[in-house]
Design a protein around this motif. Structure first.
Motif, PDB file in Angstrom:
ATOM      1  N   ALA A 252       0.823  -1.204   0.000  1.00 56.35           N
ATOM      2  CA  ALA A 252       0.000   0.000   0.000  1.00 56.35           C
ATOM      3  C   ALA A 252       0.859   1.257   0.000  1.00 56.35           C
ATOM      4  CB  ALA A 252      -0.928  -0.004   1.208  1.00 56.35           C
ATOM      5  N   VAL A 253       1.935   1.264   0.793  1.00 59.58           N
ATOM      6  CA  VAL A 253       2.822   2.426   0.828  1.00 59.58           C
ATOM      7  C   VAL A 253       3.403   2.690  -0.556  1.00 59.58           C
ATOM      8  CG1 VAL A 253       5.034   3.296   1.693  1.00 59.58           C
ATOM      9  CG2 VAL A 253       3.393   2.297   3.278  1.00 59.58           C
ATOM     10  N   TYR A 254       3.853   1.629  -1.214  1.00 59.03           N
ATOM     11  CA  TYR A 254       4.443   1.790  -2.537  1.00 59.03           C
ATOM     12  C   TYR A 254       3.420   2.340  -3.530  1.00 59.03           C
ATOM     13  CZ  TYR A 254       7.300   0.742  -6.636  1.00 59.03           C
ATOM     14  OH  TYR A 254       8.038   0.846  -7.779  1.00 59.03           O
ATOM     15  N   ARG A 255       2.196   1.820  -3.491  1.00 66.87           N
ATOM     16  CA  ARG A 255       1.162   2.310  -4.412  1.00 66.87           C
ATOM     17  C   ARG A 255       0.869   3.782  -4.172  1.00 66.87           C
ATOM     18  NH1 ARG A 255      -1.293  -2.736  -3.481  1.00 66.87           N
ATOM     19  NH2 ARG A 255      -2.668  -1.836  -1.895  1.00 66.87           N
ATOM     20  N   GLU A 288      -3.028  10.614   1.515  1.00 66.87           N
ATOM     21  CA  GLU A 288      -2.895   9.154   1.556  1.00 66.87           C
ATOM     22  C   GLU A 288      -2.375   8.656   2.899  1.00 66.87           C
ATOM     23  OE1 GLU A 288      -3.854   6.993  -0.602  1.00 66.87           O
ATOM     24  OE2 GLU A 288      -4.401   8.309  -2.255  1.00 66.87           O
ATOM     25  N   GLY A 289      -2.186   9.573   3.841  1.00 63.56           N
ATOM     26  CA  GLY A 289      -1.735   9.173   5.167  1.00 63.56           C
ATOM     27  C   GLY A 289      -0.247   8.915   5.272  1.00 63.56           C
ATOM     28  N   HIS A 331       9.505   8.221   1.839  1.00 63.83           N
ATOM     29  CA  HIS A 331       8.576   8.051   2.961  1.00 63.83           C
ATOM     30  C   HIS A 331       9.265   7.190   4.016  1.00 63.83           C
ATOM     31  CE1 HIS A 331       5.148   7.097   5.452  1.00 63.83           C
ATOM     32  NE2 HIS A 331       5.396   5.808   5.278  1.00 63.83           N
ATOM     33  N   ALA A 332       9.211   7.623   5.271  1.00 64.99           N
ATOM     34  CA  ALA A 332       9.785   6.858   6.386  1.00 64.99           C
ATOM     35  C   ALA A 332       8.663   6.330   7.260  1.00 64.99           C
ATOM     36  CB  ALA A 332      10.720   7.746   7.201  1.00 64.99           C
ATOM     37  N   ASP A 333       8.637   5.016   7.452  1.00 64.26           N
ATOM     38  CA  ASP A 333       7.631   4.364   8.302  1.00 64.26           C
ATOM     39  C   ASP A 333       8.050   4.385   9.768  1.00 64.26           C
ATOM     40  OD1 ASP A 333       5.413   3.634   6.932  1.00 64.26           O
ATOM     41  OD2 ASP A 333       5.982   1.548   6.604  1.00 64.26           O
ATOM     42  N   PRO A 334       7.097   4.370  10.675  1.00 64.58           N
ATOM     43  CA  PRO A 334       7.448   4.292  12.103  1.00 64.58           C
ATOM     44  C   PRO A 334       8.237   3.038  12.470  1.00 64.58           C
ATOM     45  CG  PRO A 334       5.171   4.980  11.840  1.00 64.58           C
ATOM     46  CD  PRO A 334       5.656   4.577  10.484  1.00 64.58           C
ATOM     47  N   ASP A 335       8.107   1.961  11.666  1.00 68.15           N
ATOM     48  CA  ASP A 335       8.832   0.727  11.990  1.00 68.15           C
ATOM     49  C   ASP A 335      10.311   0.783  11.599  1.00 68.15           C
ATOM     50  OD1 ASP A 335       8.916   0.447   9.242  1.00 68.15           O
ATOM     51  OD2 ASP A 335       7.837  -1.455   9.171  1.00 68.15           O
ATOM     52  N   GLY A 336      10.745   1.907  11.028  1.00 71.77           N
ATOM     53  CA  GLY A 336      12.146   2.056  10.657  1.00 71.77           C
ATOM     54  C   GLY A 336      12.448   1.803   9.198  1.00 71.77           C
TER      55      GLY A 336
END
Length: 368
Positions: A252-255, A288-289, A331-336
């Motif tokens: 989803a992040v990639y899309r 998109e959050g 984009h940086a996710d909270p999971d690192g």
């Protein structure tokens, strides 16, 4: 380099001559790529352009054959290393061209203070002023041969990364994947590597991680950003891959990122403002959050890795035809984990041309 455009810039800035001394602008102005000029600081090369006059190319004697083979300039002068001072020779050439007591542009960002003092002492009647704006006005808008070189580098980089991801397996190390990318690039025509960034898992969120002997694991994101030179012109592309079957979140992040990527690139037409592209990317990210924290989402590219103009919120200038821009965002996710997309785009009257040749699939690449 277009001499008509150069002379117009000199007239606009009331300059009687301009002197290129950095490796980047010497290449841009003369067509000759002198690698030792980058590696040996004292081995000065200078391209002298009097307004509406014939140019002269001053090089170290050991580079004369290369200068004559690659440059279009006919008047090539040489100096003997360790015996003759190239800066004093430069002053003599400027005097012979009638520039004494005039305004001469020179690259103050590159010429060291010691050499600049020698130049001023040799001709105290001449006003030596910085010429950065002259080249910044010319270089973003590429000539056909420049576009061809940039297209070759961009497409080779895309192919090299795709092929490396295709043959890599979970458990392969960062260094192994990076080495595959670089081997592919050199086989596809790259002359030099400028940088290689690759990190897996939480290391993907380090902005510029050097590939290490760290194995990839299922569930990881691998982020890479690689730069090389093709005939002195930069190639620079970033991409990501999921290790093993992507999670729904990773897919989803990639899309979502690809949605922003495609929207920005499709809007890269003459007249669109740089700040509008930045704001478009930001709005899609937020809607998109996705977290948005970027000071820019792209830069021009050519004989330097980052060239003006930049795609920033404060740049309200319009895009123009023949501009080449790298569009990049992270984009940086909270999971690192961190995700990055970067592609090279040529602005044309008919619309944007993606020089990397990407197909912009919404599916994240997979290492499996």
């Amino acid at each position: 380099m277009d001499l008509t455009k150069l002379n117009a810039e000199l007239a606009k800035r009331d300059l009687d001559a301009v002197v290129a001394v950095s490796p980047e602008n010497v290449l841009y102005a003369t067509g000759a790529y002198i690698i030792t000029q980058k590696l040996v600081r004292d081995r000065i090369a200078a391209a002298i352009f009097p307004r509406n006059g014939e140019p002269t190319f001053l090089v170290c004697g050991i580079e004369e054959s290369l200068a004559r083979a690659e440059s279009w300039i006919q008047d090539i002068r040489t100096y003997v290393e360790f015996q003759e001072n190239p800066v004093r020779m430069l002053a003599d050439i400027l005097r012979a061209k009638g520039c004494r007591g005039r305004r001469v542009g020179i690259e103050k960002r590159f010429l060291c203070a010691e050499d600049f003092e020698v130049l001023v002492a040799a001709d105290r009647d001449t006003a030596f002023v910085d010429c950065r704006e002259v080249f910044e006005a010319l270089r973003p808008y590429k000539e056909p041969l420049e576009v061809a070189c940039l297209r070759k580098g961009a497409r080779a980089t895309r192919k090299a990364v795709e092929a490396a991801f295709l043959v890599s397996k979970p458990g392969d190390t960062e260094r192994q994947i990076a080495n595959r990318i670089l081997r592919n690039l050199f086989e596809l025509g790259a002359d030099e590597m400028t940088f290689m960034v690759l990190g897996t898992g939480k290391r993907s969120s380090i902005v510029h991680p050097i590939p290490a002997d760290i194995p990839t694991e299922p569930g990881h994101i691998v982020r890479q950003d690689v730069g090389t030179l093709f005939k002195g012109y930069h190639a620079d592309m970033a991409w990501v891959a999921a290790v093993g079957k992507p999670t729904p979140h990773q897919a989803a992040v990639y899309r979502k990122m690809m949605k922003a990527h495609k929207a920005v690139i499709s809007n890269m037409k003459p007249g669109t403002r740089f700040c509008d592209l930045y704001n478009q990317c930001k709005e899609i990210y937020l809607s998109e959050g996705l977290r948005f924290f970027l000071p820019h989402i792209g830069h021009s590219l050519g004989v330097e890795l980052h060239e003006a103009p930049m795609i920033t919120p404060g740049n309200d200038a319009p895009l123009r035809e023949n501009l080449v821009m790298n569009v990049e965002h992270i984009h940086a996710d909270p999971d690192g984990s961190a995700y990055q997309l970067e592609d090279l785009v040529l602005v044309t009257a008919a619309g944007p041309e993606v020089l990397t040749g990407a197909d912009f699939s919404d599916e994240i690449p997979v290492i499996e």
